[in-house]
Structure formats: structure tokens, C-alpha cells
Design a protein around this motif. Structure first.
Motif, short mmCIF file in Angstrom:
data_model
loop_
_atom_site.label_atom_id
_atom_site.label_comp_id
_atom_site.label_asym_id
_atom_site.label_seq_id
_atom_site.Cartn_x
_atom_site.Cartn_y
_atom_site.Cartn_z
N LYS A 2 0.66 -1.07 -0.06
CA LYS A 2 -0.15 0.00 -0.20
C LYS A 2 0.79 1.24 -0.07
O LYS A 2 1.58 1.46 0.88
CB LYS A 2 -1.01 0.05 1.18
N ALA A 66 1.39 6.40 -5.77
CA ALA A 66 0.30 5.79 -5.08
C ALA A 66 -0.83 5.40 -5.98
O ALA A 66 -1.57 4.46 -5.59
CB ALA A 66 0.06 6.89 -4.06
N LEU A 68 -3.13 3.85 -8.53
CA LEU A 68 -3.39 2.20 -8.78
C LEU A 68 -3.70 2.10 -10.25
O LEU A 68 -4.14 2.85 -11.01
CB LEU A 68 -4.73 1.90 -7.80
N SER A 77 -0.31 -0.60 -7.12
CA SER A 77 0.34 1.09 -7.09
C SER A 77 1.13 1.02 -8.27
O SER A 77 1.78 -0.08 -8.62
CB SER A 77 0.85 1.54 -5.81
N ASN A 78 1.48 2.14 -8.86
CA ASN A 78 2.30 2.50 -9.94
C ASN A 78 3.75 2.04 -9.39
O ASN A 78 4.76 1.47 -9.97
CB ASN A 78 2.56 3.73 -10.34
#
Length: 185
Positions: A2, A66, A68, A77-78
């Protein structure tokens, strides 16, 4: 992983079963090419080092990091995708060069957010990254290790991969304090 925009992360991984990832300058150079291709466009790198059997990055996530990617079974996430692609493409090239197959890296990368005492923890990680080769006995001084962002701070005229100004701002350190910090770790 995350990813939260604005947060600082220590990201690292090692060779599967602690195997060596880099044997020569070409290997290190190829990994750095993958870092430029995948990681640099999506995050601000504050510090990095490549060791014979592992790597470390200290990064600050951006909104782009961050964001998605939804066109998969589970959104990613990238930043996570960039790290996945960096490791995957390096592994493919490494395996082709050495006529090997299978996993090169130990599962997926690890990441730790610098949430509690963010500034102090991030400072310690930056110094740990820069002094890793010296503490491992590979060199006698951190500037003797070619595969580290220490050189970017030592020689400010080098553009390099790091956002040095952002690192100094976030960590509230001068360039000199970054260079001498290994003695306080």
C-alpha cells in the motif's frame, strides 16, 4: 504494498536463497538501466545502494507512485508495478546472460514505511544505505563503493538518480551531514 503519497519508504530485496545478484560492472549497470526505466519515473529516490546480493532504496512516494493500476485481477500501485517490472526484466536479462532459469530475487521486494519518528528513521536508513558496503567489509570508505547514491551527495554536480534537494529538505540534513552520517549510525 500500500503506497501513500508523501510517505517515505525503505524498499529492499535480496537474491533468492541469498544468491549473488551482481557479478560485474555490466550487471550493476544493467540493473541501474532498469531502475531508470521503471523506478525513476514514478517516485523520488532519496538514496540507493546495490550490494552483491541485495539492494536498498529510500524513496518518497508521490501521487503518481500511489496511483493504482486497475487493469489486473487486483489493483497495484505504480510504485509496486515499477519495482515488479524492474526485478522481472533484470531477472530475464540475468538468466539469459548466465543461461539460468527461475527466480533470481527472494519472493517480492520488502518495504517499510517511515511512519513513527519519520525523519529520524529515514535519516538512519539513508546512512545505513550509504555505509552498507563499508560495514559489510567490501570497502574501507563509502566513497570507494561505486554502486551507491553516496557519490551523488559527494559530488553535487552529478545529476544521478536521487532528488537530493528533496532528501535534504525531508531529512533536515545538509549535504555534509549526509556524507558524515555513517559515524552516527
Amino acid at each position: 504494498m500500500k503506497v501513500i503519497a508523501g510517505e517515505v519508504y525503505h524498499i529492499y530485496n535480496r537474491g533468492n536463497q541469498k544468491q549473488q545478484l551482481f557479478f560485474d560492472d555490466r550487471n550493476y549497470g544493467y540493473f541501474l538501466e532498469k531502475m531508470v526505466e521503471y523506478l525513476v519515473p514514478v517516485t523520488d529516490i532519496l538514496a540507493w545502494t546495490l550490494m552483491p546480493n541485495h539492494f536498498h532504496f529510500l524513496v518518497q512516494a508521490s501521487k503518481l507512485s500511489a496511483a493504482l493500476i486497475y487493469d489486473r485481477q487486483l489493483p497495484i500501485s505504480n510504485l509496486s508495478e515499477a519495482l515488479r517490472l524492474m526485478q522481472c526484466t533484470y531477472t530475464k536479462g540475468f538468466n539469459a546472460q548466465y543461461e539460468k532459469s527461475g527466480n533470481l530475487f527472494h519472493q517480492k521486494f520488502k518495504s517499510k514505511i517511515m511512519d513513527d519518528n519519520k525523519q529520524e528513521n529515514a535519516r538512519n536508513v539513508l546512512h545505513y544505505i550509504h555505509w552498507n558496503a563499508e560495514k559489510a567489509g567490501l570497502v574501507t570508505r563509502p566513497d570507494d563503493w561505486a554502486y551507491s547514491s553516496y557519490h551523488e551527495y559527494l559530488h553535487p554536480e552529478i545529476t544521478g538518480f536521487c532528488n537530493k534537494e528533496l532528501a535534504m529538505q525531508i531529512l533536515d540534513l545538509t549535504r555534509q551531514e549526509i556524507l558524515l552520517g555513517g559515524s552516527i549510525v
